[in-house]
Design a protein around this motif. Structure first.
Motif, mmCIF file in Angstrom:
data_model
loop_
_atom_site.group_PDB
_atom_site.id
_atom_site.type_symbol
_atom_site.label_atom_id
_atom_site.label_comp_id
_atom_site.label_asym_id
_atom_site.label_seq_id
_atom_site.Cartn_x
_atom_site.Cartn_y
_atom_site.Cartn_z
ATOM 1 N N THR A 250 0.878 -1.176 0.000
ATOM 2 C CA THR A 250 0.000 0.000 0.000
ATOM 3 C C THR A 250 0.919 1.231 0.000
ATOM 4 O OG1 THR A 250 0.017 0.366 2.375
ATOM 5 C CG2 THR A 250 -1.499 -1.326 1.555
ATOM 6 N N PRO A 251 0.369 2.426 -0.127
ATOM 7 C CA PRO A 251 1.234 3.608 -0.068
ATOM 8 C C PRO A 251 2.023 3.710 1.249
ATOM 9 C CG PRO A 251 -0.906 4.191 -0.962
ATOM 10 C CD PRO A 251 -1.015 2.763 -0.504
ATOM 11 N N ARG A 252 1.533 3.077 2.322
ATOM 12 C CA ARG A 252 2.262 3.139 3.613
ATOM 13 C C ARG A 252 3.278 2.009 3.745
ATOM 14 N NH1 ARG A 252 -1.567 3.346 8.515
ATOM 15 N NH2 ARG A 252 0.262 4.237 9.536
ATOM 16 N N GLY A 253 3.260 1.050 2.818
ATOM 17 C CA GLY A 253 4.161 -0.095 2.908
ATOM 18 C C GLY A 253 3.359 -1.382 2.838
ATOM 19 N N LEU A 254 3.998 -2.497 3.105
ATOM 20 C CA LEU A 254 3.321 -3.801 3.043
ATOM 21 C C LEU A 254 2.648 -4.076 4.391
ATOM 22 C CD1 LEU A 254 3.008 -6.411 1.250
ATOM 23 C CD2 LEU A 254 4.771 -7.370 2.732
ATOM 24 N N LYS A 255 1.325 -4.232 4.324
ATOM 25 C CA LYS A 255 0.566 -4.427 5.572
ATOM 26 C C LYS A 255 0.766 -5.839 6.122
ATOM 27 C CE LYS A 255 -4.109 -4.400 7.359
ATOM 28 N NZ LYS A 255 -5.516 -4.267 7.064
ATOM 29 N N VAL A 256 1.144 -5.951 7.376
ATOM 30 C CA VAL A 256 1.208 -7.251 8.054
ATOM 31 C C VAL A 256 0.486 -7.107 9.391
ATOM 32 C CG1 VAL A 256 3.408 -7.907 6.967
ATOM 33 C CG2 VAL A 256 3.449 -6.819 9.214
ATOM 34 N N VAL A 257 0.148 -8.242 9.995
ATOM 35 C CA VAL A 257 -0.545 -8.201 11.283
ATOM 36 C C VAL A 257 0.266 -8.992 12.306
ATOM 37 C CG1 VAL A 257 -2.662 -8.843 12.506
ATOM 38 C CG2 VAL A 257 -2.803 -7.994 10.166
ATOM 39 N N ASN A 258 0.574 -8.348 13.412
ATOM 40 C CA ASN A 258 1.279 -9.022 14.514
ATOM 41 C C ASN A 258 0.252 -9.444 15.561
ATOM 42 O OD1 ASN A 258 3.922 -8.348 13.508
ATOM 43 N ND2 ASN A 258 3.542 -6.255 14.192
ATOM 44 N N TYR A 259 0.391 -10.652 16.058
ATOM 45 C CA TYR A 259 -0.510 -11.136 17.105
ATOM 46 C C TYR A 259 0.236 -11.109 18.436
ATOM 47 C CZ TYR A 259 -3.347 -12.461 13.198
ATOM 48 O OH TYR A 259 -4.093 -12.404 12.056
ATOM 49 N N HIS A 260 -0.452 -10.653 19.460
ATOM 50 C CA HIS A 260 0.164 -10.548 20.786
ATOM 51 C C HIS A 260 -0.767 -11.123 21.847
ATOM 52 C CE1 HIS A 260 3.358 -7.708 19.585
ATOM 53 N NE2 HIS A 260 2.482 -7.306 18.708
ATOM 54 N N ALA A 261 -0.148 -11.686 22.875
ATOM 55 C CA ALA A 261 -0.917 -12.096 24.052
ATOM 56 C C ALA A 261 -0.486 -11.224 25.213
ATOM 57 C CB ALA A 261 -0.642 -13.565 24.377
ATOM 58 N N LEU A 262 -1.464 -10.646 25.890
ATOM 59 C CA LEU A 262 -1.168 -9.805 27.054
ATOM 60 C C LEU A 262 -1.866 -10.437 28.259
ATOM 61 C CD1 LEU A 262 -1.531 -5.931 27.027
ATOM 62 C CD2 LEU A 262 -1.899 -7.285 29.044
ATOM 63 N N MET A 263 -1.072 -10.745 29.282
ATOM 64 C CA MET A 263 -1.631 -11.409 30.473
ATOM 65 C C MET A 263 -1.441 -10.518 31.687
ATOM 66 S SD MET A 263 -0.095 -15.237 30.349
ATOM 67 C CE MET A 263 1.595 -14.726 30.181
ATOM 68 N N ILE A 264 -2.462 -10.476 32.522
ATOM 69 C CA ILE A 264 -2.317 -9.770 33.802
ATOM 70 C C ILE A 264 -2.903 -10.661 34.896
ATOM 71 C CG2 ILE A 264 -2.788 -7.675 35.123
ATOM 72 C CD1 ILE A 264 -3.304 -6.197 32.552
ATOM 73 N N GLY A 265 -2.135 -10.857 35.947
ATOM 74 C CA GLY A 265 -2.630 -11.625 37.080
ATOM 75 C C GLY A 265 -2.241 -10.938 38.374
ATOM 76 N N GLN A 266 -2.921 -11.329 39.445
ATOM 77 C CA GLN A 266 -2.615 -10.727 40.750
ATOM 78 C C GLN A 266 -2.213 -11.823 41.733
ATOM 79 O OE1 GLN A 266 -5.763 -8.423 42.643
ATOM 80 N NE2 GLN A 266 -4.183 -7.077 43.486
ATOM 81 N N ALA A 267 -1.126 -11.556 42.464
ATOM 82 C CA ALA A 267 -0.658 -12.550 43.451
ATOM 83 C C ALA A 267 -1.648 -12.624 44.608
ATOM 84 C CB ALA A 267 0.722 -12.151 43.955
ATOM 85 N N ARG A 268 -1.800 -13.843 45.159
ATOM 86 C CA ARG A 268 -2.776 -14.021 46.254
ATOM 87 C C ARG A 268 -2.192 -13.555 47.573
ATOM 88 N NH1 ARG A 268 -6.730 -17.664 44.101
ATOM 89 N NH2 ARG A 268 -5.924 -18.427 42.136
#
Ligand SMILES: C[S@@+](CC[C@H](N)C(=O)[O-])C[C@H]1O[C@@H](n2cnc3c(N)ncnc32)[C@H](O)[C@@H]1O
Length: 268
Positions: A250-268
């Motif tokens: 595209t005019p901005r460059g080659l479009k790609v998609v990155n997949y990410h996992a974001l985890m949040i936990g709380q200690a007991r």
């Protein structure tokens, strides 16, 4: 049928990414874990989302541990947002880079996070990792030992790139297995539920990136590889990659998609 491109992973000099040898090569050649390709991003950017999540748990009394901090650029983005921040990493070369221009409240140490950590119990209010070791797996005690009760554990993991990249450049990239994204979700869900953390959040999300030039497709593929192998890949692939890039960019460059996992936990 598209031409199958040269597969650098089959070359005997290919260093499997994220191994000790691969990090040692990166540390030697660049002193840091920095993406070397040129690109622009759409919002939301995974690292900015993650930084905002971490920042929400910081204040002037917080002690923070960054596990697998690399060259410390992300760690330093929290300067003045917490009482004390400690970045640890296995690679001496990364830690040497990280120590340059670090402010007083941020320190860096060479530590192997797979071994007992050199910190007392209940040391940190926030323990996070961006693509480094996750210390809250079932059976790993150290994360739970060093985090304070009710402390926050956060992790961001890059789970691969597609959005057409893998089908545009067959051979150079291979397709995701069937059900890949569903399996990723199950894996991280399991990781959170098997830990001793109370689950707060799991997000699998997409980030849109535009690779600026044809060579950025190759630079991305060969991140962390030796110059000698890169030369071979450029000779074997650049012409085809240029043609394919021009077809899909595209005019901005080659479009790609990155997949990410974001985890949040709380200690007991
Ligand atoms: C993918 S890099 C991410 C670096 C940095 N967090 C970033 O996002 O720019 C993973 C980091 O984890 C570090 N690492 C891997 N295993 C480790 C271990 N057992 N102990 C400490 N650091 C480790 C690597 O050396 C590397 O710097």
């Amino acid at each position: 049928m598209s031409k199958i491109l040269f597969d650098p992973m089959k070359h005997p000099d290919w260093i499997p990414p994220h191994t000790a040898e691969w990090h040692a090569n990166l540390a030697l050649e660049t002193g840091g874990y920095k993406y070397p390709w040129k690109s622009v991003f759409d919002e939301p950017r995974a690292e900015l989302v993650f930084a905002d999540k971490i920042t929400a748990y910081l204040n002037e009394n917080t002690r923070v541990l960054d596990v697998g901090c690399g060259h410390g650029e992300f760690t330093k983005s929290f300067t003045h947002k917490a009482k004390e921040i400690l970045g640890i990493d296995l690679m001496e070369g990364y830690i040497a880079s990280a120590k340059e221009n670090a402010s007083e409240s941020i320190s860096f140490l060479v530590v192997d996070a797979d071994k007992p950590l050199p910190f007392p119990d209940d040391s940190f209010d926030v323990v996070y990792t961006k693509k480094g070791p996750w210390l809250f797996h079932k059976g790993i005690e150290e994360g739970h030992r060093v985090i304070k009760p009710r402390g926050m554990a956060l992790g961001l993991y890059h789970c691969g790139t597609d959005g057409g990249l893998r089908s545009h450049f067959p051979g150079l990239y291979s397709p995701f297995p069937d059900n890949y994204l569903e399996d990723i979700k199950v894996k991280f869900e399991g990781q959170l539920s098997e830990s001793n953390l109370e689950k707060v959040e799991l997000q699998i999300f997409e980030e849109v990136e535009f690779l600026s030039r044809p060579e950025d497709v190759l630079i991305k593929k060969c991140f962390g590889q030796k110059e000698t192998l890169k030369k071979i890949v450029w000779q074997e692939c650049l012409q085809d990659v240029e043609e394919i890039f021009m077809r899909y960019a595209t005019p901005r460059g080659l479009k790609v998609v990155n997949y990410h996992a974001l985890m949040i936990g709380q200690a007991r």
